[in-house]
Each structure stands twice: as C-alpha cells, then as structure tokens.
Write an enzyme that holds these catalytic residues in place. Structure first.
Site, mmCIF file in Angstrom:
data_model
loop_
_atom_site.group_PDB
_atom_site.id
_atom_site.type_symbol
_atom_site.label_atom_id
_atom_site.label_comp_id
_atom_site.label_asym_id
_atom_site.label_seq_id
_atom_site.Cartn_x
_atom_site.Cartn_y
_atom_site.Cartn_z
ATOM 1 N N HIS A 48 0.821 -1.223 0.000
ATOM 2 C CA HIS A 48 0.000 0.000 0.000
ATOM 3 C C HIS A 48 0.854 1.272 0.000
ATOM 4 O O HIS A 48 0.733 2.095 -0.915
ATOM 5 C CB HIS A 48 -1.000 -0.035 1.155
ATOM 6 C CG HIS A 48 -1.717 1.260 1.375
ATOM 7 N ND1 HIS A 48 -2.545 1.807 0.433
ATOM 8 C CD2 HIS A 48 -1.699 2.130 2.412
ATOM 9 C CE1 HIS A 48 -3.025 2.961 0.888
ATOM 10 N NE2 HIS A 48 -2.514 3.175 2.087
ATOM 11 N N HIS A 72 3.373 6.995 5.384
ATOM 12 C CA HIS A 72 2.138 7.650 5.827
ATOM 13 C C HIS A 72 1.285 6.832 6.792
ATOM 14 O O HIS A 72 0.518 7.392 7.563
ATOM 15 C CB HIS A 72 1.302 8.117 4.621
ATOM 16 C CG HIS A 72 0.466 7.041 4.012
ATOM 17 N ND1 HIS A 72 0.945 6.197 3.042
ATOM 18 C CD2 HIS A 72 -0.808 6.664 4.237
ATOM 19 C CE1 HIS A 72 -0.008 5.351 2.700
ATOM 20 N NE2 HIS A 72 -1.089 5.610 3.411
ATOM 21 N N GLU A 76 0.318 5.211 12.558
ATOM 22 C CA GLU A 76 -0.936 4.651 13.039
ATOM 23 C C GLU A 76 -0.849 3.142 13.220
ATOM 24 O O GLU A 76 -1.376 2.591 14.171
ATOM 25 C CB GLU A 76 -2.065 4.979 12.063
ATOM 26 C CG GLU A 76 -3.406 4.852 12.721
ATOM 27 C CD GLU A 76 -4.519 5.087 11.728
ATOM 28 O OE1 GLU A 76 -5.476 5.755 12.107
ATOM 29 O OE2 GLU A 76 -4.431 4.612 10.586
ATOM 30 N N ASP A 77 -0.163 2.485 12.286
ATOM 31 C CA ASP A 77 -0.208 1.025 12.278
ATOM 32 C C ASP A 77 0.900 0.356 13.070
ATOM 33 O O ASP A 77 0.898 -0.842 13.260
ATOM 34 C CB ASP A 77 -0.147 0.514 10.827
ATOM 35 C CG ASP A 77 -1.403 0.918 10.069
ATOM 36 O OD1 ASP A 77 -2.338 1.403 10.734
ATOM 37 O OD2 ASP A 77 -1.429 0.768 8.848
ATOM 38 N N ASP A 140 -3.283 8.271 -1.246
ATOM 39 C CA ASP A 140 -3.700 7.205 -0.320
ATOM 40 C C ASP A 140 -5.117 6.751 -0.656
ATOM 41 O O ASP A 140 -5.407 5.573 -0.792
ATOM 42 C CB ASP A 140 -3.619 7.769 1.111
ATOM 43 C CG ASP A 140 -4.105 6.788 2.159
ATOM 44 O OD1 ASP A 140 -3.741 5.598 2.083
ATOM 45 O OD2 ASP A 140 -4.852 7.222 3.068
ATOM 46 N N ASP A 263 -22.121 13.951 -26.510
ATOM 47 C CA ASP A 263 -20.676 14.121 -26.359
ATOM 48 C C ASP A 263 -20.006 13.036 -25.527
ATOM 49 O O ASP A 263 -19.340 13.301 -24.561
ATOM 50 C CB ASP A 263 -20.345 15.507 -25.814
ATOM 51 C CG ASP A 263 -21.221 15.855 -24.621
ATOM 52 O OD1 ASP A 263 -22.021 15.007 -24.212
ATOM 53 O OD2 ASP A 263 -21.077 16.970 -24.099
HETATM 54 MN MN MN Z 1 -2.909 4.526 3.740
#
Ligand code: MN
Length: 726
Positions: A48, A72, A76-77, A140, A263
């Site tokens: 990811h 990123h 958190e993880d 993300d 269109d």
């Molecule tokens: Mn993420």
C-alpha cells in the site's frame, strides 16, 4: 506490485540525477515497520505505501512527499512515533506524515452536514499548512479505492460515498483531473454497481460504432491545422463514465436514452501558442456551425484551479454535435495535473525549494498568475462549491480559516472563536471596515471582533445568529443571568421576612452553613438553590423564616403581615427616594428579574405591587388590578419604581364626548401637543350624538399621563376620560 526501482525510475524521469537516498531510507523503514502486516487483499501491507508513493511520483512531487507517502501509515499502524520520524527523516517529512495521520480521524459517516463541515475544515487547515498533506491523502485514497473490493460491503459504500463527496471534488479543485476522474469512476462503480455495469457496456458499444466517425473528424481537424500552418495534435478522448452518468441525470435521461447524449467522445486540439488557440477556433467555426451558447473562453477567464482552454460545440460531419477543446500544451498539463504541473513546467519539478511554502502563498501565486482571480474568496468558493454550497469560509486576522453556514454574522463568528468573545463582542470589522453585528459574512472576509468587558448579549442577537453554537451560548447566558437574578430576589425576600424576627440574612447564612438540616426539610442541596427556590416562588420565604426563627427561639416582632399592607401602603413617592438604574426596585435589591403585567400595564408612578411568579421573577401589577384578588397572597411583595428615563409605556384611554365635527382632530392634537404618540385609535358614534373614542398612546409615566388627560379635558365636548386596564 510496485518495486522500489519502479519508484526511483519514475523519480529520475522528472528529477534526473537527484539523490534519492531519503526515499530509499523511507522504503527501508516502511518495510521494517509494516513487516508481517497483511492487507485485506492478502498482500503484504507494504504494497500500500509503495503504491501510494508511486502515485505521488506520477503526480511528480518532490522527494520529501514521496518519502512521506512511504511512511504515511507507519505512525498509526505500528510502534513508531512522529518524534522518531522527525528525528530520522526531519521535521518536514514528519509534518506531512502527521498531517495525513490526523486527517484519518475525520468522522466516518458523511451523512451529517456538520460532520462534512468538520472534515472539510480539517482538510482546509491541512492545506493551509502544507498542500502536500492533501496530495498524499489523495494518493492514499486513490489506492484504497483501487483495492476497495477487499473491504466489507458496508465499508465500501461509506468510503465510496466519502470519496465522491469530498476527495474527488477536492482533486478537481486542485486541478488534478486524472485523479478526480479515476476517483469518480471508482466511487460510481461501488455506489451504483448496476448502473455502472450497464452504462459501461452501452458506452463501449457506441464508442466502437463511432470509431470510424471519430477518425474522420480527427483527420479533418488535422488537415485544417496543416492547411493553416499550425503545428498541433488532435486527440479524440472518451469521457469518463461518471461524467456521462451525471449528464444523463442532469437531463433526466435513462441509460436507454444514452443516444441523446451527444458528447461521449470529446475532441481536443493542442497547439503551441495562445494566439494559435484563437486562430484554430476561428477555422473550426468557419468549417462547422457553432452551437450558440456553447462557446466558453477559459483562456481569458481561467477557472480558479488554473484550468485554461477554449470550449466549443459545433455541428460536425453528418450534422452531429461534437465538442471540441482547444488549448496549449502547457494548459493541457495544468488541466491534467493541476498545481503541481505549474511548478513542474516552470521549474522542472515540484520543487523542494518550496518545502516551507504555505497554502496562502500558493494562493498568492495563483492570483499573481491569474489577474482575474482577484481574491482568495474565488478559489475558496470554487473549492467548496461542489462540496458544501451552504457554507462560507472566513479568516481570523491571523489567517486561520473559520467555516460558517451561509448567512452567518460577526456574532456567530465571535461565538465560534470563544464563548466569552461572543458574550462581550461590541464591534466587528470586516476587511478593516466597521460593519454592523448583523452583517452577513462572505467567503474570504477577514473578520476582527472588538470586545468590551461591559458588553452583555442582547436578545436581539437571537434573531440574527444562524449557528446553533451562538444561539445556545446566548440562551445559556440569559438562563444563567435569570438564575442569578432569582437567587438575589430570593435573598431579598428571605431577608425581609427574617427582619420581622430581628434576624439578618447573614445570620441565616452563617447558621445554615454550620447546619444544613434546615435545607434537608425541603430537599434542597445548597443555599443558592434555596434562594433560587424562594425567588421563583417554589418555597415560601415566610415559611423558611418561621422555621429558622423557631430554631433560634425568636418570635415575630412585628405582627403586621406584609400581605395586608400591600394594597394600601404602596406609594408612588418612594420611587424618587431610591435612585437606581432599575425600573423596578424591591427594597434595596437591585437588578431583579421582573416584568410589567400585561393585564393592567402599569406605568411609572402607578401604585404597584409585585407578585412572585414561578420561575419568571416578579410580575408587577397596578394595585387596582382586578386580577390581584385571584392571586396567592403569600406571594405578594412590595415593589417600587426606580428610575425610568427614556422608556415609553402603552396606555389605553377611553373617551366619551358629545359628537361634533373636528372632534377626533382636536383630541389627537391635544395628545400630540402633550408629546405623546398615538399608536391606535377607534371611534364609535351613537344616534344620541355621543362619540366614543379609544386611544392607545405612549406615555413616559403617571405625571405625563395626568397631563395628557387634563389636556384632553380641555377639548370642547369631552365628557369623560378613562384609563382602561390592558
Ligand atoms: Mn494509507
């Protein structure tokens, strides 16, 4: 799966020869930190952040952004803290990672407009500090949308809805068209799977059918350029599905009626100069008839996200409507890639020299580039237009963004900043100009509030504020004030009763604080509560005083009961003995909560008596009010008039006269000459030549009224003047 070398290669394509060590290091850390973690797809979690980083390279962002993309989810993880990231990778990367982490805490459900506003507020604040936070967030979200099939069904819906409502428009507003289109189509697929599938089949079928036609148009256009010595490219592009779907909805069409949307395929001519854009337009219009009202010049009037292009619709071969866009290479890049492309084009890449640029500086740049864009308002307006049409964005003098509903006033703004600023606001300046407090704020306004320690909220404010917060804070203030007033009233009432036993309130307070048993009888927890109950007539002061006196062994010293005194002894003279700012005075108590009774409408100077209502303070009646006899005599209280400078009070007069011509005019002018206002008048005449007048007039006080009445009596024919109740 994206590999590190794929990311590094992509970076080298737009930052040739740069040192990518920081990205490699971020990769090593991400690999370590996410080790053993698995995504719902079954892939290692690392895939990811790798994909996110790759998307960021496709957006051609600088190295810190790509490193932040790799890291990123790390905070958190896993076990790493922002501080550690800052130590290892520097503050800049840590800031972006931190910003993205905070954005995750956006409330999940997007059903409530307030939650949406909160989300947008966070996003705008994120952007105002560093745009790159949002760019990482978009990457993300794009990868999460690409792998949405692995999420549970209810989560899919929620994420897809949020993407369609917030992130896709945001990408659009930042001008990153390719991300916007992909996010829209992915959301569409999960939100309306049936429609998506059918529309996809139908559109593809038609595109296949139209292949020959598209080629024909393209070659005609190429010839046209060649013939006129313009070098350029002609492209035929299929519109993305969601835009077709939206068009169907706009014209209330079903998928079966797709043929009415002409269109599906758009044509784009890319030339070298602005001048060539306009010349090409001229040649196209000379060749094929333009459809009136369909021409748009976004070159001289660019969209706020910097989009520039000429748009026209013409009747092409076989009289079919075709849509053509004409723009330069640079404009095309901006149209696809947005703001990043601008820096890329001017400086080779989205430069890290701008590592500390702030959102507002970026806005300034935008304004510099586009003279038409005179105010950040326009950007903000367009930014939020698709998202929340009911909201405005204003600034504090420090540049912080405050989100308010449309119609919000400086009072709303003040309460949003802080309750005390709201309660004490006296003046507001918008863009350095003084405005009334009920001024309707506009997006982009810079709002400054002046406060004064003497200011209090006004009930009129409740009529102009639009935010729930301001409304509830103002009401809260009045509630608190009323409560305080009732507490004070309770104290005064009890004090009066205690004096009859030659006891003082202070003694009562001191004794009660030592021994709260007296309160226990009434299930009252505190003295203030007791005073409040007395003030709102829920507990009788007389009774409390009696119980207390019995405890201390006192007897009542003055047998005269206050109730008996009232109708006889209240005198108007008392008024002038005690100067006070209050209109109504209860023996020494100031600032009491009262209202003038509607049944008898007393005016200053009238003989009056107070009646303690349940919870609404004292109701002030005239002593000759017939309603008094029905009231609970326990709850009467002596009141007198304080000062009553400039106010006027309504009075109802009944006048009986011998009828004659000009009578009404004479009486009216007698009233006017007494400096009173007539609010309303009624006339009735009878067969026996009598006239009955009813006047509703405004007076200052009893003396004033007496003077008016005597002036009316001077009018010839007036038999009787009577003041009516109510
Ligand atoms: Mn993420």
């Amino acid at each position: 799966m994206t590999t590190l070398s794929k990311i590094l290669d992509e970076i080298q394509s737009y930052l040739p020869g740069c040192n990518t060590r920081i990205v490699e290091k971020a990769y090593e850390w991400a690999a370590k930190l996410h080790e053993g973690q698995i995504r719902k797809s079954g892939e290692p979690y690392l895939s990811h952040p790798m994909e996110v980083a790759y998307i960021l390279t496709q957006m051609r962002l600088d190295l810190p952004t790509i490193a932040a993309g790799l890291l990123h989810d790390a905070v958190e993880d896993s076990q790493i803290s922002i501080e550690e990231i800052s130590k290892e990778f520097g503050e800049e990367i840590a800031f972006i990672v931190d910003g993205v982490t905070k954005l995750k805490k956006i409330p999940g459900s997007m059903n409530k407009i307030t939650k949406q506003a909160e989300s947008l507020r966070k996003i705008i604040l994120g952007m105002s500090k560093d745009l790159r936070v949002i760019l990482v967030k978009l990457a993300d979200r794009l990868h999460n949308m690409r792998t949405l099939q692995y999420q549970a069904e209810h989560k899919r819906q929620k994420i897809a809805k949020e993407t369609l409502e917030i992130y896709a428009p945001l990408a659009g507003r930042l001008g990153i068209d390719w991300i916007k289109c992909e996010l829209e189509d992915l959301s569409f697929k999960y939100l309306y799977p049936e429609e998506y599938k059918r529309l996809k089949v139908e559109v593809e079928k038609r595109i296949k059918e139209a292949e020959e036609y598209v080629e024909k148009v393209k070659s005609i256009l190429r010839e046209l350029l060649q013939k006129n010595n313009i070098k350029g490219k002609v492209l035929g592009r299929v519109k993305h599905l969601y835009s077709v779907y939206r068009k169907l909805q706009k014209y209330n069409l079903t998928i079966d009626e797709l043929d009415q949307v002409y269109d599906l395929i758009g044509f784009r001519i890319i030339v070298n100069t602005v001048e060539e854009c306009y010349r090409t337009l001229g040649f196209v219009h000379a060749l094929w008839t333009p459809i009136p009202g369909r021409f748009k010049d976004y070159i001289s009037l660019p969209k706020p996200n910097m989009y520039q292009s000429l748009h026209t619709t013409v009747l092409g071969p076989n009289s079919k409507k075709i849509e053509i866009q004409i723009r330069t290479e640079y404009m095309d890049k901006i149209a696809n890639e947005g703001i990043a492309a601008h820096f890329l084009y001017k400086e080779g890449f989205f430069t890290s020299k701008r590592e500390h640029y702030k959102y507002l500086e970026w806005l300034n740049k935008l304004i510099e580039l586009q003279k038409e864009l005179k105010h950040p308002r326009e950007f903000l307006e367009s930014l939020k237009l698709d998202l929340f049409p009911d909201e405005i964005y204003v600034f504090t003098p420090k540049g912080d963004v405050i989100v308010l509903p449309v119609g919000a006033t400086p009072i709303d703004f003040a309460y949003t900043i802080h309750t005390e600023i709201g309660n004490k606001c006296v003046r507001a300046f918008v863009n350095d100009k003084l405005v009334p407090l009920d001024y309707k704020l506009q997006t982009g306004d810079v709002v400054k509030i002046e406060t004064s320690p003497y200011q209090k909220p006004s009930r009129d404010w409740l009529k102009v504020v639009v935010t729930g917060r301001a409304r509830s804070r103002i009401k809260q203030w009045f509630k608190k004030e009323e409560k305080e007033k009732l507490v004070n009233l309770g104290k005064e009432l009890l004090n009066k009763e205690l004096r009859k036993y030659k006891l003082s309130l202070n003694t009562f307070i001191e004794e009660s604080e030592k021994d709260l048993a007296i309160l226990d009888n009434f299930k009252i927890k505190s003295l203030d509560e007791l005073f409040y109950q007395i003030g709102s007539a829920k507990v009788s002061a007389k009774h409390i005083a009696k119980v207390f006196a019995e405890k201390t062994g006192r007897e009542i010293s003055d047998k005269e009961e206050i109730v008996e005194k009232i109708p006889k002894e209240v005198s108007a003279e008392k008024v002038f003995l005690e100067p006070s700012k209050d209109i109504i005075v209860v023996e020494g108590a100031k600032d009491i909560l009262f209202h003038l009774a509607q049944c008898c409408k007393p005016i200053p100077g009238d003989e009056i008596v107070g009646y303690i209502t349940r919870g609404k303070g004292i109701s002030v009646h005239r002593t000759d009010c017939p309603n008094l006899k029905d009231l609970d005599s326990e709850r009467f209280v002596e009141v007198s008039w304080g000062s009553y400078d400039s106010k006027t009070y309504p009075v109802h007069l009944y006048i009986i006269c011998l009828d004659r011509k000009g009578l009404l005019a004479n009486i009216s002018s007698a009233i006017a000459a007494s400096e009173s206002n007539i609010l309303k008048a009624h006339v009735k005449t009878t067969s026996d030549k009598k006239a009955f007048f009813e006047f509703y007039i405004e007076v200052n006080n009893k003396t004033h009224l007496d003077k008016i009445i005597s002036n009316i009596f001077k009018v010839e024919g007036v038999l009787k003047v009577e003041r009516k109740l109510g």
